[in-house]
Design an enzyme around this catalytic site. Sequence first.
Site, PDB file in Angstrom:
ATOM      1  N   SER A  23       4.249  54.598  59.071  1.00  0.00           N
ATOM      2  CA  SER A  23       5.049  53.376  59.269  1.00  0.00           C
ATOM      3  C   SER A  23       5.651  53.347  60.674  1.00  0.00           C
ATOM      4  O   SER A  23       5.660  52.308  61.340  1.00  0.00           O
ATOM      5  CB  SER A  23       6.196  53.327  58.252  1.00  0.00           C
ATOM      6  OG  SER A  23       5.700  53.230  56.952  1.00  0.00           O
ATOM      7  N   ASP A 315       5.175  54.942  47.763  1.00  0.00           N
ATOM      8  CA  ASP A 315       3.872  55.505  48.154  1.00  0.00           C
ATOM      9  C   ASP A 315       3.665  56.920  47.615  1.00  0.00           C
ATOM     10  O   ASP A 315       2.564  57.470  47.712  1.00  0.00           O
ATOM     11  CB  ASP A 315       3.733  55.513  49.682  1.00  0.00           C
ATOM     12  CG  ASP A 315       3.720  54.094  50.238  1.00  0.00           C
ATOM     13  OD1 ASP A 315       3.440  53.151  49.478  1.00  0.00           O
ATOM     14  OD2 ASP A 315       4.005  53.936  51.444  1.00  0.00           O
ATOM     15  N   LYS A 342      -1.334  47.628  46.026  1.00  0.00           N
ATOM     16  CA  LYS A 342      -1.535  48.553  47.140  1.00  0.00           C
ATOM     17  C   LYS A 342      -3.039  48.642  47.432  1.00  0.00           C
ATOM     18  O   LYS A 342      -3.790  47.761  47.027  1.00  0.00           O
ATOM     19  CB  LYS A 342      -0.916  49.916  46.811  1.00  0.00           C
ATOM     20  CG  LYS A 342       0.595  49.847  46.572  1.00  0.00           C
ATOM     21  CD  LYS A 342       1.362  49.398  47.812  1.00  0.00           C
ATOM     22  CE  LYS A 342       2.855  49.378  47.574  1.00  0.00           C
ATOM     23  NZ  LYS A 342       3.608  48.828  48.711  1.00  0.00           N
ATOM     24  N   ARG A 346      -2.636  50.973  41.915  1.00  0.00           N
ATOM     25  CA  ARG A 346      -2.363  52.418  41.778  1.00  0.00           C
ATOM     26  C   ARG A 346      -1.879  52.811  40.391  1.00  0.00           C
ATOM     27  O   ARG A 346      -1.862  53.998  40.061  1.00  0.00           O
ATOM     28  CB  ARG A 346      -1.374  52.878  42.866  1.00  0.00           C
ATOM     29  CG  ARG A 346      -2.023  52.966  44.225  1.00  0.00           C
ATOM     30  CD  ARG A 346      -1.086  53.452  45.321  1.00  0.00           C
ATOM     31  NE  ARG A 346      -1.808  53.550  46.579  1.00  0.00           N
ATOM     32  CZ  ARG A 346      -1.226  53.563  47.781  1.00  0.00           C
ATOM     33  NH1 ARG A 346       0.091  53.499  47.887  1.00  0.00           N
ATOM     34  NH2 ARG A 346      -1.962  53.645  48.880  1.00  0.00           N
ATOM     35  N   ARG A 388      -4.145  57.641  49.123  1.00  0.00           N
ATOM     36  CA  ARG A 388      -3.142  58.385  48.337  1.00  0.00           C
ATOM     37  C   ARG A 388      -3.726  58.834  46.994  1.00  0.00           C
ATOM     38  O   ARG A 388      -3.383  59.909  46.496  1.00  0.00           O
ATOM     39  CB  ARG A 388      -1.876  57.555  48.163  1.00  0.00           C
ATOM     40  CG  ARG A 388      -1.315  57.100  49.524  1.00  0.00           C
ATOM     41  CD  ARG A 388       0.168  57.035  49.603  1.00  0.00           C
ATOM     42  NE  ARG A 388       0.572  56.449  50.876  1.00  0.00           N
ATOM     43  CZ  ARG A 388       0.771  57.138  52.004  1.00  0.00           C
ATOM     44  NH1 ARG A 388       0.614  58.451  52.028  1.00  0.00           N
ATOM     45  NH2 ARG A 388       1.123  56.520  53.121  1.00  0.00           N
TER      46      ARG A 388
HETATM   47  O1  SPQ Z   1      -0.057  49.712  55.245  1.00  0.00           O
HETATM   48  P1  SPQ Z   1      -0.366  49.767  53.805  1.00  0.00           P
HETATM   49  O2  SPQ Z   1      -1.848  49.703  53.575  1.00  0.00           O
HETATM   50  O3  SPQ Z   1       0.354  48.727  52.998  1.00  0.00           O
HETATM   51  O4  SPQ Z   1       0.116  51.221  53.299  1.00  0.00           O
HETATM   52  C1  SPQ Z   1       0.960  51.701  52.242  1.00  0.00           C
HETATM   53  C2  SPQ Z   1       0.507  53.196  51.997  1.00  0.00           C
HETATM   54  O5  SPQ Z   1       0.366  53.660  50.873  1.00  0.00           O
HETATM   55  O6  SPQ Z   1       0.356  53.865  53.006  1.00  0.00           O
HETATM   56  C3  SPQ Z   1       0.919  50.890  50.946  1.00  0.00           C
HETATM   57  F1  SPQ Z   1      -0.194  50.816  50.404  1.00  0.00           F
HETATM   58  O7  SPQ Z   1       2.323  51.834  52.673  1.00  0.00           O
HETATM   59  C4  SPQ Z   1       3.223  50.739  52.895  1.00  0.00           C
HETATM   60  C5  SPQ Z   1       4.369  50.827  51.898  1.00  0.00           C
HETATM   61  O8  SPQ Z   1       3.919  50.797  50.575  1.00  0.00           O
HETATM   62  C6  SPQ Z   1       3.742  50.856  54.303  1.00  0.00           C
HETATM   63  C7  SPQ Z   1       4.984  50.077  54.551  1.00  0.00           C
HETATM   64  C8  SPQ Z   1       5.450  49.870  55.937  1.00  0.00           C
HETATM   65  O9  SPQ Z   1       5.050  50.627  56.844  1.00  0.00           O
HETATM   66  O10 SPQ Z   1       6.246  48.935  56.146  1.00  0.00           O
HETATM   67  C9  SPQ Z   1       5.757  49.584  53.527  1.00  0.00           C
HETATM   68  C10 SPQ Z   1       5.376  49.698  52.107  1.00  0.00           C
HETATM   69  O11 SPQ Z   1       4.792  48.488  51.675  1.00  0.00           O
HETATM   70  P2  SPQ Z   1       5.682  47.227  51.201  1.00  0.00           P
HETATM   71  O12 SPQ Z   1       4.663  46.251  50.681  1.00  0.00           O
HETATM   72  O13 SPQ Z   1       6.568  47.751  50.137  1.00  0.00           O
HETATM   73  O14 SPQ Z   1       6.386  46.706  52.354  1.00  0.00           O
END
Ligand code: SPQ
Length: 430
Positions: A23, A315, A342, A346, A388
């Site tokens: 992130s 995550d 996701k 999941r 994951r």
């Molecule tokens: O980037 P991506 O594909 O959405 O990745 C994931 C992960 O598992 O690595 C989710 F599938 O992480 C997100 C996390 O779930 C990364 C993130 C961020 O960097 O802001 C926030 C989370 O998602 P969300 O939808 O809750 O904002």
Amino acid sequence: MSIVIEPYANGLKGIINVPGDKSISHRAVMFGSIAKGKTEIKGFLNGEDCLSTISCMKQLGVDIIETDDSIVISGKGMNGLKEPSKVLDVGNSGTTIRLLSGILATQSFSSVLAGDDSIATRPMGRVTGPLKMMNAFIDGRNYGQLTPLTIRGGQLHGINYVSPVASAQVKSAILLAGLNAIGKTKVTEPYKSRDHTERMLKAFQVELNINESSVEIEGAQALTATNIHVPGDISSAAFMLVAGAITKESEITLENVGVNPTRTGIIDVLQKMGASIFVDHDDNATFEPTANITIKTSNLKGITIEGDLIPRLIDEIPAIAVLATQAEGKTIIKDAAELKVKETNRIDTMVDQLKSLGATIEATDDGMIIEGKSHLSGGTVDSFGDHRVGMAMALCSLIADEPVTILNSEAINVSYPGFFQDFTKLKTNS
Ligand code: SPQ
């Protein structure tokens, strides 16, 4: 690609530096690109998702130099990006497409964003909806709900947005659009989601007003370049923490792990389940707190995981599901319907794969119920392209009595390129 992991009877021992936080790495590249001046990033995650962000920013005209130990970005300023001549390919990365949509919605050109088959199924309306309320012109399949997204940038105005989901991607996309909009933008969430955007914008000298579950930003603000040290990713560390807790005679230390309180739900869960875990905070950390974390083989008990804890460990739930199979009693995970949108669904993927290895686990509408302690057999499982899920399946090999074959194991490169090397290192150290 598939990998066969033999059952492992000895302890896991050693010290690991997990790769950089995904992130934070994404945000460092995007914010460095729209800042004025030169940003140097150390500890960047060279995973496929973050490389997709670099490639998109390069297509938008940003000079980015990648060396062995750093990324150097010559920022273009908020309005210095150029129109891309091709579709911006975000690969598998939800963070790239959603945050970039917020930036591109205020630019003076058009762009098209698309990704892989998984991205094509993930909801984009949660971001395109509020951006449209700000006056953005965005379209996509199903009235802007799905990729590819076409964005014709323009002048936006601030909004007061109450988000139905706790999502850092939604919050960040709106704040990034708000930065370059007229007037004030406010985002309120049901529970506070990870706050890396807020912390990093402050490091880039942007002013924000932050309350428990809302953030306010004034438009027409510029970012000033800064240097960023990316800490280790607690979401990657989570797999090693679970590995240490469930494997007999183990002791693992993970160094320089990001312990931002909006991400440390996994530590809370391990502690509540009775794990033998020790967190040694680094008092010299900068805008993101870090710690060395040590975990030992643990006697675990089932717990209920719900409410505001969920966004703090969303995550990590694939890893927690494996952990719960080795805890005495019932673990209930609820309020986690977000898992369905996701990289895969999941809930269903984890339940199906763990069941196939003999775990006692049921899917619910918003989570899962796991009955421990389960004996896991070996067998063939599939990541279904979800990094994951792939790593969670590798954990099963530590407690299974036959080899575990993981199909589509290459998905792990999305967030933890050296995962199998680290996994093997812990085994050979013992
Ligand atoms: O980037 P991506 O594909 O959405 O990745 C994931 C992960 O598992 O690595 C989710 F599938 O992480 C997100 C996390 O779930 C990364 C993130 C961020 O960097 O802001 C926030 C989370 O998602 P969300 O939808 O809750 O904002």
